[in-house]
Design an enzyme around this catalytic site. Structure first.
Site, PDB file in Angstrom:
ATOM      1  N   HIS A   1       0.958  -1.141   0.008  1.00  0.00           N
ATOM      2  CA  HIS A   1      -0.042  -0.123   0.068  1.00  0.00           C
ATOM      3  C   HIS A   1       0.895   1.301  -0.138  1.00  0.00           C
ATOM      4  CE1 HIS A   1      -3.957  -1.850   1.304  1.00  0.00           C
ATOM      5  NE2 HIS A   1      -3.171  -2.879   1.220  1.00  0.00           N
TER       6      HIS A   1
ATOM      7  N   ASP B   1      -7.790 -11.904  -2.270  1.00  0.00           N
ATOM      8  CA  ASP B   1      -7.162 -10.712  -2.648  1.00  0.00           C
ATOM      9  C   ASP B   1      -6.421 -10.869  -3.890  1.00  0.00           C
ATOM     10  OD1 ASP B   1      -5.827  -8.388  -1.429  1.00  0.00           O
ATOM     11  OD2 ASP B   1      -3.895  -9.566  -0.818  1.00  0.00           O
TER      12      ASP B   1
ATOM     13  N   ASN C   1      -0.585 -12.107   7.472  1.00  0.00           N
ATOM     14  CA  ASN C   1       0.061 -11.264   6.688  1.00  0.00           C
ATOM     15  C   ASN C   1      -0.269  -9.709   6.989  1.00  0.00           C
ATOM     16  OD1 ASN C   1       0.862 -13.108   4.295  1.00  0.00           O
ATOM     17  ND2 ASN C   1      -0.923 -13.781   5.008  1.00  0.00           N
TER      18      ASN C   1
END
Length: 394
Positions: free
Chosen positions: A150, A281, A226
């Site tokens: 991110h 994801d 994670n």
């Protein structure tokens, strides 16, 4: 097709009219049935009855998979082009692998991108686009040390502008992933009171901070293990709280890269039944042969079924829900019915739609998947409308 049904095609507002589907095996979300006919009227299951074995399709009819964390597919990424066309392409890509409902996911980005994505989801839902049942904002209220891929430049506290997006009533199911050290319990409570589902992730928080977030209304954890503080003997971290808490949900990515099989088995052993659910994801290459794609100012490369950015960090996945079910059964030894619940019923429970999705029983929406003995998706339906037919060209 394996059944005859009249009515509108997938993508139109109306649901298809009544039809019956005769199959060798049917999993209704609780129980397996053999040699039965499932009847559908106006998009809902109306009954299950026995039928002759010589007339059935030799396959398994199961509840449609629900993916609550899907960033892209079919060569498109929601952050890059947040439009209804992108949502349609994503759904079409994932429907090939059994996903019949999804929360398109926006990762950490600008306020303008978040607004455009919200507008696209609202428009898709207003138009009756199949498969789009809400939206998931993964960020931007995350921990910089645990941000993963991110963009650090967009990570920020929760402001009135983001809150206004999360509180929109035209977005269907609204879900937000936050790091609890960046959002105080009062703001988590404010989100929960507005019927926003709050999951915790991308966090370096200590156990006490995580527990306070759960007490304030957070209900789950995004991609367990994670990008979260690990479990150690004296510092349980977010992983420790997630495994020990009896009431919260944990999403897991079973692509063989995001967690070791032993770690996955630990999660399944530690959490109560019904509290571990499958997510993908997924990024843009799902359903395509693409080997790389642009990602903010960099590039993500695909090697087999692994995605990494230019520094070698995992950057989402090319996982699909059928492959996740296969991994649960074939690698982890999960019983097939439980693996199917992890892909359908438990996500439905986690996001509050288990009264209409996650089962194939009278009154439930006819979101369903036909699986081969090898657990490959042969066909999929949304409210009785065909989403994916196995004889379609890829």
């Amino acid at each position: 097709m394996v059944c005859s049904a009249t009515g509108t095609a997938a993508g139109e507002n109306s649901v298809s009219s009544s039809f019956e589907l005769q199959v060798a095996r049917l999993f209704d979300g609780d129980t397996w049935h053999s040699n039965v006919a499932l009847s559908v009227e106006q998009g809902r299951v109306t009954g299950i009855r026995p039928c002759e074995s010589n007339s059935v399709i030799q396959a398994s009819l199961v509840p449609g998979f629900i993916d609550i964390q899907v960033n892209g597919g079919g060569g498109v990424l929601l952050n890059t082009e947040p439009t209804t066309a992108t949502l349609r392409t994503m759904l079409q890509a994932h429907a090939r692998f059994g996903t019949t409902a999804m929360l398109p996911t926006v990762i950490t980005d600008s306020l303008a991108t978040m607004q455009r994505a919200a507008d696209a989801v609202a428009a898709a839902m207003a138009a009756g686009e199949p498969g789009i049942i809400g939206i998931h904002f993964e960020g931007p209220h995350l921990s910089v040390p645990k941000r993963g891929v991110h963009p650090a430049s967009q990570i920020r506290p929760l402001s009135a502008q983001e809150l206004a997006i999360y509180q929109r009533q035209d977005l269907g199911i609204r879900m937000v992933t936050v790091a609890p050290e960046t959002i105080p319990p009062e703001q988590i409570r404010q989100l929960a009171d507005a019927d926003v589902i709050v999951f915790l992730g991308h966090s370096n928080a200590d156990a006490a901070t995580v527990q306070a977030a759960l007490a304030a209304g957070a209900t789950g954890f995004t991609h367990l293990y994670n990008a979260m503080s690990p479990l150690t003997s004296r510092e349980p971290g977010m992983v420790g709280v997630a495994l020990a808490d009896r009431d919260s949900w944990c999403g897991i990515i079973l692509d063989g890269h995001h967690m070791d099989p032993i770690a996955a088995r630990v999660a399944l052993a530690a959490k109560p039944s019904r509290k571990v659910l499958l997510v993908t994801d997924a990024m843009s290459p799902v359903g395509t042969p693409d080997t790389e794609f642009a990602f903010f100012d960099g590039k993500v490369t695909r090697q087999g079924n692994k995605l990494t950015n230019q520094t070698g960090s995992l950057a989402g996945s090319v996982l699909d829900m059928a492959a996740a079910v296969q991994y649960a059964v074939q690698v982890l030894g999960v019983e097939l019915g439980e693996a199917l619940r992890m892909a359908a019923l438990y996500p439905a429970e986690a996001i509050g739609c288990a009264d209409v999705r996650g089962k194939l029983q009278p009154g439930y929406l006819a979101d369903m998947v036909l699986l081969t003995d090898e657990l490959q998706c042969q066909q999929s339906w949304w409210q009785g409308q065909p989403l994916w037919l196995g004889n379609e060209k890829n």
